[in-house]
Design a protein around this motif. Structure first.
Motif, PDB file in Angstrom:
ATOM      1  N   THR A 271      60.102  26.863 128.571  1.00  0.00           N
ATOM      2  CA  THR A 271      59.885  26.297 129.904  1.00  0.00           C
ATOM      3  C   THR A 271      59.079  25.006 129.808  1.00  0.00           C
ATOM      4  O   THR A 271      59.541  23.944 130.214  1.00  0.00           O
ATOM      5  CB  THR A 271      59.156  27.310 130.809  1.00  0.00           C
ATOM      6  N   LEU A 272      57.895  25.095 129.264  1.00  0.00           N
ATOM      7  CA  LEU A 272      57.061  23.911 129.051  1.00  0.00           C
ATOM      8  C   LEU A 272      57.245  23.333 127.656  1.00  0.00           C
ATOM      9  O   LEU A 272      57.176  22.114 127.472  1.00  0.00           O
ATOM     10  CB  LEU A 272      55.584  24.258 129.269  1.00  0.00           C
ATOM     11  N   VAL A 273      57.415  24.222 126.682  1.00  0.00           N
ATOM     12  CA  VAL A 273      57.526  23.770 125.288  1.00  0.00           C
ATOM     13  C   VAL A 273      58.752  24.353 124.614  1.00  0.00           C
ATOM     14  O   VAL A 273      59.171  25.472 124.923  1.00  0.00           O
ATOM     15  CB  VAL A 273      56.273  24.144 124.462  1.00  0.00           C
ATOM     16  N   ASN A 274      59.304  23.581 123.702  1.00  0.00           N
ATOM     17  CA  ASN A 274      60.357  24.089 122.826  1.00  0.00           C
ATOM     18  C   ASN A 274      59.693  24.555 121.534  1.00  0.00           C
ATOM     19  O   ASN A 274      59.350  23.758 120.670  1.00  0.00           O
ATOM     20  CB  ASN A 274      61.392  23.010 122.535  1.00  0.00           C
ATOM     21  N   SER A 275      59.486  25.852 121.462  1.00  0.00           N
ATOM     22  CA  SER A 275      58.790  26.460 120.327  1.00  0.00           C
ATOM     23  C   SER A 275      59.723  27.256 119.443  1.00  0.00           C
ATOM     24  O   SER A 275      59.282  27.934 118.514  1.00  0.00           O
ATOM     25  CB  SER A 275      57.688  27.397 120.859  1.00  0.00           C
ATOM     26  N   LEU A 276      61.012  27.168 119.726  1.00  0.00           N
ATOM     27  CA  LEU A 276      61.971  28.049 119.066  1.00  0.00           C
ATOM     28  C   LEU A 276      61.937  27.907 117.548  1.00  0.00           C
ATOM     29  O   LEU A 276      61.952  28.909 116.826  1.00  0.00           O
ATOM     30  CB  LEU A 276      63.382  27.784 119.601  1.00  0.00           C
ATOM     31  N   GLU A 277      61.891  26.697 117.044  1.00  0.00           N
ATOM     32  CA  GLU A 277      61.975  26.507 115.594  1.00  0.00           C
ATOM     33  C   GLU A 277      60.751  27.053 114.880  1.00  0.00           C
ATOM     34  O   GLU A 277      60.866  27.650 113.806  1.00  0.00           O
ATOM     35  CB  GLU A 277      62.205  25.032 115.265  1.00  0.00           C
ATOM     36  N   ASP A 278      59.560  26.874 115.458  1.00  0.00           N
ATOM     37  CA  ASP A 278      58.356  27.432 114.828  1.00  0.00           C
ATOM     38  C   ASP A 278      58.409  28.960 114.803  1.00  0.00           C
ATOM     39  O   ASP A 278      58.033  29.584 113.804  1.00  0.00           O
ATOM     40  CB  ASP A 278      57.103  26.971 115.577  1.00  0.00           C
ATOM     41  N   ILE A 279      58.844  29.560 115.914  1.00  0.00           N
ATOM     42  CA  ILE A 279      58.943  31.026 115.966  1.00  0.00           C
ATOM     43  C   ILE A 279      59.991  31.510 114.971  1.00  0.00           C
ATOM     44  O   ILE A 279      59.763  32.465 114.209  1.00  0.00           O
ATOM     45  CB  ILE A 279      59.282  31.498 117.388  1.00  0.00           C
ATOM     46  N   ALA A 280      61.138  30.857 114.961  1.00  0.00           N
ATOM     47  CA  ALA A 280      62.215  31.255 114.060  1.00  0.00           C
ATOM     48  C   ALA A 280      61.816  31.077 112.596  1.00  0.00           C
ATOM     49  O   ALA A 280      62.077  31.954 111.761  1.00  0.00           O
ATOM     50  CB  ALA A 280      63.470  30.440 114.366  1.00  0.00           C
TER      51      ALA A 280
ATOM     52  N   GLY B  96      60.262  29.605 135.220  1.00  0.00           N
ATOM     53  CA  GLY B  96      60.566  30.140 133.905  1.00  0.00           C
ATOM     54  C   GLY B  96      62.012  29.911 133.505  1.00  0.00           C
ATOM     55  O   GLY B  96      62.832  29.429 134.298  1.00  0.00           O
ATOM     56  N   ASP B  97      62.317  30.290 132.266  1.00  0.00           N
ATOM     57  CA  ASP B  97      63.647  30.010 131.711  1.00  0.00           C
ATOM     58  C   ASP B  97      64.465  31.254 131.432  1.00  0.00           C
ATOM     59  O   ASP B  97      65.559  31.155 130.865  1.00  0.00           O
ATOM     60  CB  ASP B  97      63.514  29.215 130.405  1.00  0.00           C
ATOM     61  N   SER B  98      63.973  32.436 131.815  1.00  0.00           N
ATOM     62  CA  SER B  98      64.679  33.670 131.452  1.00  0.00           C
ATOM     63  C   SER B  98      64.808  34.613 132.634  1.00  0.00           C
ATOM     64  O   SER B  98      64.100  34.494 133.641  1.00  0.00           O
ATOM     65  CB  SER B  98      63.942  34.395 130.321  1.00  0.00           C
ATOM     66  N   GLY B  99      65.705  35.575 132.480  1.00  0.00           N
ATOM     67  CA  GLY B  99      65.841  36.608 133.485  1.00  0.00           C
ATOM     68  C   GLY B  99      64.553  37.373 133.693  1.00  0.00           C
ATOM     69  O   GLY B  99      64.212  37.760 134.818  1.00  0.00           O
ATOM     70  N   VAL B 100      63.817  37.594 132.623  1.00  0.00           N
ATOM     71  CA  VAL B 100      62.529  38.290 132.711  1.00  0.00           C
ATOM     72  C   VAL B 100      61.565  37.528 133.619  1.00  0.00           C
ATOM     73  O   VAL B 100      60.851  38.125 134.432  1.00  0.00           O
ATOM     74  CB  VAL B 100      61.914  38.482 131.313  1.00  0.00           C
ATOM     75  N   ASP B 101      61.552  36.205 133.507  1.00  0.00           N
ATOM     76  CA  ASP B 101      60.684  35.401 134.368  1.00  0.00           C
ATOM     77  C   ASP B 101      61.091  35.528 135.832  1.00  0.00           C
ATOM     78  O   ASP B 101      60.239  35.633 136.718  1.00  0.00           O
ATOM     79  CB  ASP B 101      60.715  33.933 133.943  1.00  0.00           C
TER      80      ASP B 101
ATOM     81  N   GLY C  40      64.112  28.824 138.402  1.00  0.00           N
ATOM     82  CA  GLY C  40      64.679  28.836 137.061  1.00  0.00           C
ATOM     83  C   GLY C  40      64.911  27.428 136.564  1.00  0.00           C
ATOM     84  O   GLY C  40      65.238  26.527 137.342  1.00  0.00           O
ATOM     85  N   ILE C  41      64.724  27.225 135.251  1.00  0.00           N
ATOM     86  CA  ILE C  41      64.944  25.896 134.671  1.00  0.00           C
ATOM     87  C   ILE C  41      66.138  25.962 133.722  1.00  0.00           C
ATOM     88  O   ILE C  41      66.344  26.954 133.022  1.00  0.00           O
ATOM     89  CB  ILE C  41      63.679  25.374 133.955  1.00  0.00           C
ATOM     90  N   SER C  42      66.919  24.885 133.728  1.00  0.00           N
ATOM     91  CA  SER C  42      68.190  24.899 132.993  1.00  0.00           C
ATOM     92  C   SER C  42      68.071  24.385 131.563  1.00  0.00           C
ATOM     93  O   SER C  42      69.048  24.445 130.813  1.00  0.00           O
ATOM     94  CB  SER C  42      69.228  24.059 133.738  1.00  0.00           C
ATOM     95  N   TRP C  43      66.896  23.881 131.166  1.00  0.00           N
ATOM     96  CA  TRP C  43      66.768  23.279 129.830  1.00  0.00           C
ATOM     97  C   TRP C  43      66.194  24.249 128.793  1.00  0.00           C
ATOM     98  O   TRP C  43      65.938  23.882 127.660  1.00  0.00           O
ATOM     99  CB  TRP C  43      65.886  22.031 129.889  1.00  0.00           C
ATOM    100  N   GLY C  44      65.972  25.496 129.158  1.00  0.00           N
ATOM    101  CA  GLY C  44      65.297  26.437 128.278  1.00  0.00           C
ATOM    102  C   GLY C  44      66.209  27.217 127.360  1.00  0.00           C
ATOM    103  O   GLY C  44      67.319  26.788 127.036  1.00  0.00           O
TER     104      GLY C  44
END
Length: 215
Positions: free
Chosen positions: A13-22, A167-172, A185-189
């Motif tokens: 949502t605010l940050v793209n953290s996917l690569e660090d988590i992955a 937020g960016d997910s159904g959970v949010d 909902g945000i479309s860039w997440g």
């Protein structure tokens, strides 16, 4: 509606953290001689907390409580040391936060990422914006449980009807709905727009600055 506060999700949502988590999870998998996953797979592993991510990432035949917990503890160590290597704010987020600050709109963060890691990322990337920053402390409080979102409302002394939840997910979206907040909902997440709509999004925005149109 005169909205006075915004609660944001963090990852996707605010940050793209996917690569660090992955990268951190793949390190744990490699250390255990398990197959790793590409970045695309992590779009669907992220969102329910890191313990849940571990359960999804390790091979099914090893998916038992003991092994999940062992890998989770290792992940916490690896990710804590590498959680801001590649993570960065999405384009337009800092400009949005600056504008909200000028308008005296209070902002908070509620994440399913572990609390210590949530605070570490926010302190590094957004040190001067957020009134409240809360990550996951116990599984019972994990989103879509609205208890923490409602507690933020209480702590800010702002009614839930005057808070946007982004937020960016159904959970949010479920969390916002459960808390009786306006679900944005945000479309860039990390998740598709269809997931947001199916889980209660009242508004979809395509850039951070579009949020200002709701204020």
């Amino acid at each position: 509606m005169n909205y006075k506060a915004v609660i944001f999700d963090l990852d996707g949502t605010l940050v793209n953290s996917l690569e660090d988590i992955a990268d951190a999870m793949n390190t744990v998998l490699k250390n255990s001689h398990y197959p790793t996953h590409d970045y695309a797979a992590y779009n669907y592993f992220i969102g329910h907390g890191l313990l849940n991510l571990v359960s999804k990432a390790i091979p099914k035949q090893h998916n038992n409580a003991t092994e999940v917990n062992r890998c989770f503890e290792e992940l916490m160590t690896v990710y804590n040391e590498n959680c801001v290597n590649k993570t960065k704010a999405y384009e337009g987020v800092n400009e949005l936060l600056d504008t909200l600050k000028e308008k005296e709109i209070i902002v908070a963060i509620l994440s399913n990422k572990a609390d210590v890691l949530t605070k570490k990322v926010v302190q590094k990337l957004f040190p001067d914006y957020f009134k409240i920053v809360i990550g996951l402390t116990t599984e019972e409080l994990k989103k879509p449980n609205p208890a923490t979102a409602i507690q933020i409302s209480t702590d800010l002394n702002i009614p839930v009807s005057q808070i946007l939840y982004v937020g960016d997910s159904g959970v949010d979206m479920q969390t916002a709905t459960n808390a009786n907040m306006h679900a944005v909902g945000i479309s860039w997440g990390f998740r598709p727009v269809t997931e947001l709509q199916e889980n209660g999004a009242k508004t979809i925005i395509n850039t951070p600055l579009e949020l200002l149109e709701l204020l």
